[in-house]
Design a protein around this motif. Sequence first.
Motif, PDB file in Angstrom:
ATOM      1  N   VAL A 338       0.913  -1.146   0.049  1.00  0.00           N
ATOM      2  CA  VAL A 338       0.103  -0.048  -0.218  1.00  0.00           C
ATOM      3  C   VAL A 338       0.892   1.181  -0.107  1.00  0.00           C
ATOM      4  CG1 VAL A 338      -1.914  -1.209   1.302  1.00  0.00           C
ATOM      5  CG2 VAL A 338      -0.352  -0.054   2.485  1.00  0.00           C
ATOM      6  N   LYS A 339       1.996   1.103   0.312  1.00  0.00           N
ATOM      7  CA  LYS A 339       3.112   2.217   0.043  1.00  0.00           C
ATOM      8  C   LYS A 339       3.249   2.764  -1.203  1.00  0.00           C
ATOM      9  CE  LYS A 339       7.863   3.509   1.509  1.00  0.00           C
ATOM     10  NZ  LYS A 339       9.139   3.143   2.164  1.00  0.00           N
ATOM     11  N   PHE A 340       3.252   1.889  -2.359  1.00  0.00           N
ATOM     12  CA  PHE A 340       3.696   2.285  -3.411  1.00  0.00           C
ATOM     13  C   PHE A 340       2.580   2.293  -4.682  1.00  0.00           C
ATOM     14  CE2 PHE A 340       7.581   0.482  -1.793  1.00  0.00           C
ATOM     15  CZ  PHE A 340       8.404   1.266  -2.152  1.00  0.00           C
ATOM     16  N   ALA A 341       2.537   3.291  -5.532  1.00  0.00           N
ATOM     17  CA  ALA A 341       1.299   3.536  -6.277  1.00  0.00           C
ATOM     18  C   ALA A 341       1.390   2.344  -7.432  1.00  0.00           C
ATOM     19  CB  ALA A 341       1.374   4.850  -7.003  1.00  0.00           C
ATOM     20  N   ASP A 342       0.250   2.249  -8.017  1.00  0.00           N
ATOM     21  CA  ASP A 342       0.199   1.313  -9.198  1.00  0.00           C
ATOM     22  C   ASP A 342       0.714   2.101 -10.426  1.00  0.00           C
ATOM     23  OD1 ASP A 342      -0.703  -0.124 -11.461  1.00  0.00           O
ATOM     24  OD2 ASP A 342      -2.532  -0.545 -10.732  1.00  0.00           O
ATOM     25  N   LYS A 343       1.663   1.546 -11.033  1.00  0.00           N
ATOM     26  CA  LYS A 343       2.175   2.312 -12.350  1.00  0.00           C
ATOM     27  C   LYS A 343       1.419   2.492 -13.391  1.00  0.00           C
ATOM     28  CE  LYS A 343       4.265  -1.788 -14.356  1.00  0.00           C
ATOM     29  NZ  LYS A 343       5.576  -2.642 -14.822  1.00  0.00           N
ATOM     30  N   ASN A 344       0.196   1.714 -13.479  1.00  0.00           N
ATOM     31  CA  ASN A 344      -0.854   2.110 -14.412  1.00  0.00           C
ATOM     32  C   ASN A 344      -2.175   2.575 -13.953  1.00  0.00           C
ATOM     33  OD1 ASN A 344       0.523   0.535 -16.427  1.00  0.00           O
ATOM     34  ND2 ASN A 344      -0.117  -1.295 -15.510  1.00  0.00           N
ATOM     35  N   ASN A 345      -2.066   2.955 -12.734  1.00  0.00           N
ATOM     36  CA  ASN A 345      -3.003   3.819 -12.227  1.00  0.00           C
ATOM     37  C   ASN A 345      -2.459   4.437 -10.928  1.00  0.00           C
ATOM     38  OD1 ASN A 345      -5.603   4.771 -11.231  1.00  0.00           O
ATOM     39  ND2 ASN A 345      -6.341   2.728 -10.396  1.00  0.00           N
ATOM     40  N   PRO A 346      -1.830   5.542 -11.112  1.00  0.00           N
ATOM     41  CA  PRO A 346      -1.061   6.271  -9.874  1.00  0.00           C
ATOM     42  C   PRO A 346      -2.017   6.536  -8.550  1.00  0.00           C
ATOM     43  CG  PRO A 346      -0.472   7.149 -12.259  1.00  0.00           C
ATOM     44  CD  PRO A 346      -1.628   6.347 -12.267  1.00  0.00           C
ATOM     45  N   GLN A 347      -3.474   6.683  -9.121  1.00  0.00           N
ATOM     46  CA  GLN A 347      -4.277   7.135  -7.936  1.00  0.00           C
ATOM     47  C   GLN A 347      -4.466   6.137  -6.805  1.00  0.00           C
ATOM     48  OE1 GLN A 347      -5.181  10.373  -7.635  1.00  0.00           O
ATOM     49  NE2 GLN A 347      -3.796  10.532  -9.573  1.00  0.00           N
ATOM     50  N   SER A 348      -3.829   4.680  -7.034  1.00  0.00           N
ATOM     51  CA  SER A 348      -4.313   3.565  -6.391  1.00  0.00           C
ATOM     52  C   SER A 348      -3.015   2.972  -5.908  1.00  0.00           C
ATOM     53  CB  SER A 348      -4.947   2.655  -7.247  1.00  0.00           C
ATOM     54  OG  SER A 348      -5.184   1.492  -6.312  1.00  0.00           O
ATOM     55  N   HIS A 349      -2.651   2.239  -4.801  1.00  0.00           N
ATOM     56  CA  HIS A 349      -1.873   1.561  -4.616  1.00  0.00           C
ATOM     57  C   HIS A 349      -1.592   0.111  -5.277  1.00  0.00           C
ATOM     58  CE1 HIS A 349      -4.070  -0.870  -1.867  1.00  0.00           C
ATOM     59  NE2 HIS A 349      -4.361   0.178  -1.050  1.00  0.00           N
TER      60      HIS A 349
END
Length: 501
Positions: A338-349
């Motif tokens: 949960v610390k890192f953002a989803d690279k394809n969806n930066p609004q989500s972890h």
Amino acid sequence: MKISTFVHMKRFLFIILAISLCHTSMMAQAKKREFRGAWIQAVNGQWTGVGRDQMQRTLTYQLDELQKDGVNAIFFQVRPECDALYQSSIEPWSRFLTAQQGLAPRPYWDPLQWMIEQCHKRGMELHAWINPYRAKTKTTNELAQNHVAVRHPERVFSYDGQFILNPALPENRELICHVCGDIMRRYDIDGLHYDDYFYPYPVAGQPIPDQNDFARNPRGFKNIGDWRRDNVNLFVKQLHDTVRAVKPWVKVGVSPFGIYRNMRSSEIGSNTNGLQNYDDLYADILLWVDKGWVDYCVPQIYWEIGNKAADYETLIKWWNQYCSKRPLFIGEDVERTVKFADKNNPQSHQMNAKYNLHAQLPNVQGTVLWYAKAAVDNVGNYGTMLRQVYWKTPALQPLMPWIDKKAPKKVKGLKMVDFGKGPMLMWQAPKGKTWKDKAERYVVYRFPKGVRVDLNDASRIVAITSETFYELPTATKDKTTWAVTSLDRVSNESKAKKKKY
């Protein structure tokens, strides 16, 4: 914008939406069999000196929340440093329980026995988690008189502030297996679990002090690395054989470091650049899996997707490819996810991206959370997503046919009763003479009117319980069909008994 372009754009967006919904549906689809574990550790000091009542209150709350999250197995640390968080005549009480090694808890209680009872009451498995070779952590300053390092200092070596049981010595393998055999004989555990501490994690400038052992008895090996790996292999096989001899239904599992070997070290290595099980910890995980010396493997893939040295996506695909001869569960770091953002969806972890990978890879049959408290604390909404999406319905344990593949008989006497507090399903256990055919738990299914009875539809599971009754929701008198099956020690499932209400 031209009309034709607009139409094409609408079609394109519709396709993208359809693909997205398909992926979401895939992720939300209930799995009938899935290992859903969580580690509850002692070595971080969370239980040190807190006392029985506070520890039981905390664990009760954690288990209740984890049950709501869908967890069906707990890894409870019972032997951090050749000690015991249970009654033992072999090793001393752990300082991680009482703050002084060798001191029994006051008031007296047995944490392992209590945890087994609590987990089984909630339909969870309890896997006793041991650290095989670590005899003293860096922060332990005083050992009890009956500790192995005090009674037999020649059997341990010091490394980076720790004491390690020397893996080269057969008597140390005997000790570990003796301890595990004692646990199994006296406690109703479902699994025996050990983690990644074999030979110690290397520290620059500190060689492992076993050169004399190698020179004295190389056993035909010319390379000390091969000799060390064989030392660990001998232990892993001996422990497997011990478990099968004492309680054949107990599952043996390992949670290795997340990298087996890097590509630069082996042609089958992963495209990573980090510490290696095979070369640095002398743990040949793939050999153990291929030989059947473990019943499941939980690689600790604690990194994020996109990590430059150890990319999560690269590693989970590697383990899926090379570690398929035994059930593969993935060790997940909740806080790092949960610390890192989803690279394809930066609004989500990264939770959704990681669980999407789990769903895509056929050999991944479960997840183990590092660590339980992080899920309970709901960091990054992780626990909420488990209970509302990923683990919304209960799941049976993955099958292990090499242990046993015969299903128990159906439950007997299924009936609907009402003692004035609402309707209740009640049944009797089927007959069974041995562990292979006795019922240990039961699965309750609910099929609303008009829905075909299909035990493969995991979304219809409402409970997995060790009880022989189930309290029905009060507003269900709509010709619902209820079905109950029995499970044996390794979750083989019987045929169903059905009842309409």
